[in-house]
Design a protein around this motif. Structure first.
Motif, PDB file in Angstrom:
ATOM      1  N   GLY A   1      -6.585  50.129-105.239  1.00  0.00           N
ATOM      2  CA  GLY A   1      -7.693  50.943-105.671  1.00  0.00           C
ATOM      3  C   GLY A   1      -7.959  52.239-104.793  1.00  0.00           C
ATOM      4  N   ARG A   2      -7.347  52.128-103.451  1.00  0.00           N
ATOM      5  CA  ARG A   2      -7.446  53.015-102.529  1.00  0.00           C
ATOM      6  C   ARG A   2      -6.188  53.734-102.341  1.00  0.00           C
ATOM      7  NH1 ARG A   2     -10.623  51.116 -97.418  1.00  0.00           N
ATOM      8  NH2 ARG A   2     -10.629  53.369 -97.259  1.00  0.00           N
ATOM      9  N   VAL A   3      -5.000  53.633-102.927  1.00  0.00           N
ATOM     10  CA  VAL A   3      -3.855  54.178-102.918  1.00  0.00           C
ATOM     11  C   VAL A   3      -3.442  54.514-104.293  1.00  0.00           C
ATOM     12  CG1 VAL A   3      -3.367  53.082-100.690  1.00  0.00           C
ATOM     13  CG2 VAL A   3      -2.493  52.127-102.860  1.00  0.00           C
ATOM     14  N   ASP A   4      -2.347  55.493-104.243  1.00  0.00           N
ATOM     15  CA  ASP A   4      -1.753  55.832-105.478  1.00  0.00           C
ATOM     16  C   ASP A   4      -0.714  55.016-106.010  1.00  0.00           C
ATOM     17  OD1 ASP A   4      -3.276  58.769-105.871  1.00  0.00           O
ATOM     18  OD2 ASP A   4      -2.495  58.801-103.921  1.00  0.00           O
ATOM     19  N   ARG A   5       0.119  54.409-104.979  1.00  0.00           N
ATOM     20  CA  ARG A   5       0.838  53.418-105.485  1.00  0.00           C
ATOM     21  C   ARG A   5       1.032  52.280-104.322  1.00  0.00           C
ATOM     22  NH1 ARG A   5       5.258  55.456-108.592  1.00  0.00           N
ATOM     23  NH2 ARG A   5       4.865  57.875-109.281  1.00  0.00           N
ATOM     24  N   LEU A   6       1.058  51.075-104.926  1.00  0.00           N
ATOM     25  CA  LEU A   6       1.105  50.014-104.100  1.00  0.00           C
ATOM     26  C   LEU A   6       2.588  49.326-104.582  1.00  0.00           C
ATOM     27  CD1 LEU A   6       0.125  48.031-102.032  1.00  0.00           C
ATOM     28  CD2 LEU A   6      -1.230  46.795-103.914  1.00  0.00           C
ATOM     29  N   LEU A   7       3.429  49.258-103.758  1.00  0.00           N
ATOM     30  CA  LEU A   7       4.570  48.693-103.975  1.00  0.00           C
ATOM     31  C   LEU A   7       4.946  47.541-102.963  1.00  0.00           C
ATOM     32  CD1 LEU A   7       6.806  51.978-103.637  1.00  0.00           C
ATOM     33  CD2 LEU A   7       5.757  50.940-105.733  1.00  0.00           C
ATOM     34  N   SER A   8       6.013  46.692-103.281  1.00  0.00           N
ATOM     35  CA  SER A   8       6.359  45.189-102.722  1.00  0.00           C
ATOM     36  C   SER A   8       7.999  45.423-102.469  1.00  0.00           C
ATOM     37  CB  SER A   8       6.054  44.056-103.505  1.00  0.00           C
ATOM     38  OG  SER A   8       4.707  43.995-103.599  1.00  0.00           O
ATOM     39  N   THR A   9       8.504  45.156-101.455  1.00  0.00           N
ATOM     40  CA  THR A   9       9.834  44.913-101.178  1.00  0.00           C
ATOM     41  C   THR A   9      10.020  43.811-100.179  1.00  0.00           C
ATOM     42  OG1 THR A   9       9.843  46.253 -98.841  1.00  0.00           O
ATOM     43  CG2 THR A   9      10.068  47.471-100.972  1.00  0.00           C
TER      44      THR A   9
ATOM     45  N   ALA B   1      12.648  49.889 -92.474  1.00  0.00           N
ATOM     46  CA  ALA B   1      13.528  50.586 -93.250  1.00  0.00           C
ATOM     47  C   ALA B   1      13.450  50.693 -94.535  1.00  0.00           C
ATOM     48  CB  ALA B   1      14.877  50.913 -92.584  1.00  0.00           C
ATOM     49  N   LEU B   2      13.667  49.391 -95.062  1.00  0.00           N
ATOM     50  CA  LEU B   2      13.635  49.174 -96.644  1.00  0.00           C
ATOM     51  C   LEU B   2      12.262  49.629 -97.109  1.00  0.00           C
ATOM     52  CD1 LEU B   2      14.996  48.071 -98.974  1.00  0.00           C
ATOM     53  CD2 LEU B   2      14.011  45.616 -98.194  1.00  0.00           C
ATOM     54  N   GLN B   3      11.223  49.383 -96.481  1.00  0.00           N
ATOM     55  CA  GLN B   3       9.856  49.632 -96.897  1.00  0.00           C
ATOM     56  C   GLN B   3       9.489  50.931 -97.241  1.00  0.00           C
ATOM     57  OE1 GLN B   3       8.101  46.463 -93.979  1.00  0.00           O
ATOM     58  NE2 GLN B   3       6.329  47.114 -95.440  1.00  0.00           N
ATOM     59  N   MET B   4      10.115  51.832 -96.081  1.00  0.00           N
ATOM     60  CA  MET B   4       9.836  53.373 -96.020  1.00  0.00           C
ATOM     61  C   MET B   4      10.712  53.938 -97.051  1.00  0.00           C
ATOM     62  SD  MET B   4       9.045  54.276 -92.183  1.00  0.00           S
ATOM     63  CE  MET B   4      10.423  53.591 -91.375  1.00  0.00           C
ATOM     64  N   ASN B   5      12.124  53.366 -97.240  1.00  0.00           N
ATOM     65  CA  ASN B   5      12.782  53.985 -98.333  1.00  0.00           C
ATOM     66  C   ASN B   5      12.507  54.011 -99.545  1.00  0.00           C
ATOM     67  OD1 ASN B   5      14.784  55.191 -96.393  1.00  0.00           O
ATOM     68  ND2 ASN B   5      16.337  53.318 -96.403  1.00  0.00           N
ATOM     69  N   ALA B   6      11.893  52.616 -99.805  1.00  0.00           N
ATOM     70  CA  ALA B   6      11.349  52.405-101.192  1.00  0.00           C
ATOM     71  C   ALA B   6      10.093  53.209-101.462  1.00  0.00           C
ATOM     72  CB  ALA B   6      10.921  50.883-101.410  1.00  0.00           C
ATOM     73  N   GLY B   7       9.291  53.492-100.372  1.00  0.00           N
ATOM     74  CA  GLY B   7       8.233  54.383-100.500  1.00  0.00           C
ATOM     75  C   GLY B   7       8.597  56.078-100.738  1.00  0.00           C
ATOM     76  N   ALA B   8       9.661  56.456-100.194  1.00  0.00           N
ATOM     77  CA  ALA B   8      10.027  57.566-100.380  1.00  0.00           C
ATOM     78  C   ALA B   8      10.716  57.921-101.759  1.00  0.00           C
ATOM     79  CB  ALA B   8      11.088  57.962 -99.326  1.00  0.00           C
ATOM     80  N   LEU B   9      11.434  56.689-102.298  1.00  0.00           N
ATOM     81  CA  LEU B   9      12.111  56.882-103.442  1.00  0.00           C
ATOM     82  C   LEU B   9      11.051  57.143-104.544  1.00  0.00           C
ATOM     83  CD1 LEU B   9      14.814  56.618-104.987  1.00  0.00           C
ATOM     84  CD2 LEU B   9      14.130  54.092-105.261  1.00  0.00           C
ATOM     85  N   ALA B  10       9.759  56.495-104.439  1.00  0.00           N
ATOM     86  CA  ALA B  10       8.694  56.515-105.445  1.00  0.00           C
ATOM     87  C   ALA B  10       7.903  57.868-105.312  1.00  0.00           C
ATOM     88  CB  ALA B  10       7.904  55.227-105.384  1.00  0.00           C
ATOM     89  N   ALA B  11       8.049  58.437-104.160  1.00  0.00           N
ATOM     90  CA  ALA B  11       7.246  59.562-103.743  1.00  0.00           C
ATOM     91  C   ALA B  11       7.380  60.953-104.708  1.00  0.00           C
ATOM     92  CB  ALA B  11       7.385  59.809-102.238  1.00  0.00           C
TER      93      ALA B  11
ATOM     94  N   GLU C   1      -0.688  62.231-102.093  1.00  0.00           N
ATOM     95  CA  GLU C   1      -0.357  61.219-102.510  1.00  0.00           C
ATOM     96  C   GLU C   1      -0.248  59.894-101.554  1.00  0.00           C
ATOM     97  OE1 GLU C   1       2.936  59.268-105.750  1.00  0.00           O
ATOM     98  OE2 GLU C   1       3.674  60.593-103.957  1.00  0.00           O
ATOM     99  N   ILE C   2      -1.003  58.795-101.520  1.00  0.00           N
ATOM    100  CA  ILE C   2      -1.025  57.661-100.520  1.00  0.00           C
ATOM    101  C   ILE C   2      -0.172  56.323-101.112  1.00  0.00           C
ATOM    102  CG2 ILE C   2      -2.025  56.229 -99.033  1.00  0.00           C
ATOM    103  CD1 ILE C   2      -2.609  59.172 -98.831  1.00  0.00           C
ATOM    104  N   ILE C   3       0.926  56.027-100.545  1.00  0.00           N
ATOM    105  CA  ILE C   3       1.832  55.160-101.076  1.00  0.00           C
ATOM    106  C   ILE C   3       1.828  54.032-100.052  1.00  0.00           C
ATOM    107  CG2 ILE C   3       3.975  54.323-101.349  1.00  0.00           C
ATOM    108  CD1 ILE C   3       4.602  57.270-102.481  1.00  0.00           C
ATOM    109  N   VAL C   4       1.541  52.511-100.136  1.00  0.00           N
ATOM    110  CA  VAL C   4       1.493  51.525 -99.199  1.00  0.00           C
ATOM    111  C   VAL C   4       2.627  50.825 -99.676  1.00  0.00           C
ATOM    112  CG1 VAL C   4       0.404  49.400 -98.690  1.00  0.00           C
ATOM    113  CG2 VAL C   4      -0.927  51.657 -98.515  1.00  0.00           C
ATOM    114  N   VAL C   5       3.546  50.300 -98.986  1.00  0.00           N
ATOM    115  CA  VAL C   5       4.538  49.437 -99.206  1.00  0.00           C
ATOM    116  C   VAL C   5       4.641  48.020 -98.536  1.00  0.00           C
ATOM    117  CG1 VAL C   5       7.329  49.449 -99.507  1.00  0.00           C
ATOM    118  CG2 VAL C   5       5.910  51.455 -99.665  1.00  0.00           C
ATOM    119  N   ASP C   6       4.390  47.032 -99.160  1.00  0.00           N
ATOM    120  CA  ASP C   6       4.098  45.907 -98.656  1.00  0.00           C
ATOM    121  C   ASP C   6       5.237  44.912 -98.560  1.00  0.00           C
ATOM    122  OD1 ASP C   6       2.227  43.552 -97.765  1.00  0.00           O
ATOM    123  OD2 ASP C   6       2.990  42.676 -99.272  1.00  0.00           O
TER     124      ASP C   6
END
Length: 230
Positions: free
Chosen positions: A52-60, A65-75, A34-39
């Motif tokens: 279209g190239r990732v499974d989740r595209l999140l915004s924070t 640290a905030l970005q990586m925690n958000a990605g981990a929470l959705a993983a 699973e590929i998660i990008v957190v912008d």
């Protein structure tokens, strides 16, 4: 089907670097990762290039640290792999990680080399990898991977503006030494080249020493942005 690995990529205005990393990870994604990008508020085309190239595209809000925690929470994966956008990942490195994850380690990281040419940058990459092997502490550009359940049990990354990677590694090291993997990841040498190789080395060492001596991450982050230890 259970997802073994979630790759979390924090980004902000990384339109130039991100596509190459996503190319590197395409085969891994096709194999089920699973590929998660957190912008964090990019003003360039980063999000458009990721869509279209990732499974989740999140915004924070901004803050690695905030970005990586958000990605981990959705993983959804059993393991989290935190990769910086300006990192390049070889097929051999991906294969090695896949092999090791089936052994169910608690956590680990890769050796690293800097992308630029020249002996000085090669030596710096070698020194970073050696230091990490001796201390059991890794920097964020070394591709830290960790069992998701253990990451969650530790509360994830501390919400501090700098040294969040060192702080996490110190907590993980209390439970197990990291798996140290090769082949190395390649990380951008742009900061060293823009600000001067040895000046940047001195800055990094002084910031680490100050952190270990108790200087607040907030003050260190201001010094890091200025590129000055004074």
């Amino acid at each position: 089907m259970t997802t073994l690995l979630s790759v979390v990529i924090p980004v902000r205005n990384e339109a130039q670097a991100l596509p190459a990393l996503l190319d590197d990870l395409a085969a891994l994604r096709a194999a089920g990762a699973e590929i998660i990008v957190v912008d964090a508020g990019s003003s360039d085309s980063t999000c458009e290039l990721a869509r279209g190239r990732v499974d989740r595209l999140l915004s924070t809000a901004p803050g690695r640290a905030l970005q990586m925690n958000a990605g981990a929470l959705a993983a959804q994966g059993d393991y989290l792999w935190f990769v910086h956008a300006d990192t390049r990942v070889s097929a051999a490195s991906v294969k090695r990680l896949q092999e090791v994850l089936h052994e169910r380690p608690l956590w680990g990281r890769f050796d690293v080399r800097l992308s630029g040419s020249g002996l000085a940058l090669w030596v710096i990459g070698w020194m970073i990898s050696l230091r990490s092997r001796l201390t059991g502490v890794a920097s964020g550009d070394q591709g830290i991977f960790v069992e998701r359940a253990r990451f969650e049990a530790l509360g994830g990354y501390a919400q501090i503006p700098l040294m969040e990677d060192l702080q996490l590694c110190r907590r993980l090291k209390e439970q197990a030494r990291p798996r140290c993997l090769r082949p190395p990841l390649s990380t951008s040498s742009r900061r060293w080249e823009q600000h001067g190789i040895w000046r940047t080395v001195l800055l990094m060492w002084c910031l680490r020493l100050a952190y270990y001596c108790g200087v607040s991450p907030e003050k260190l982050a201001r010094q890091y942005r200025r590129g000055s230890i004074l």
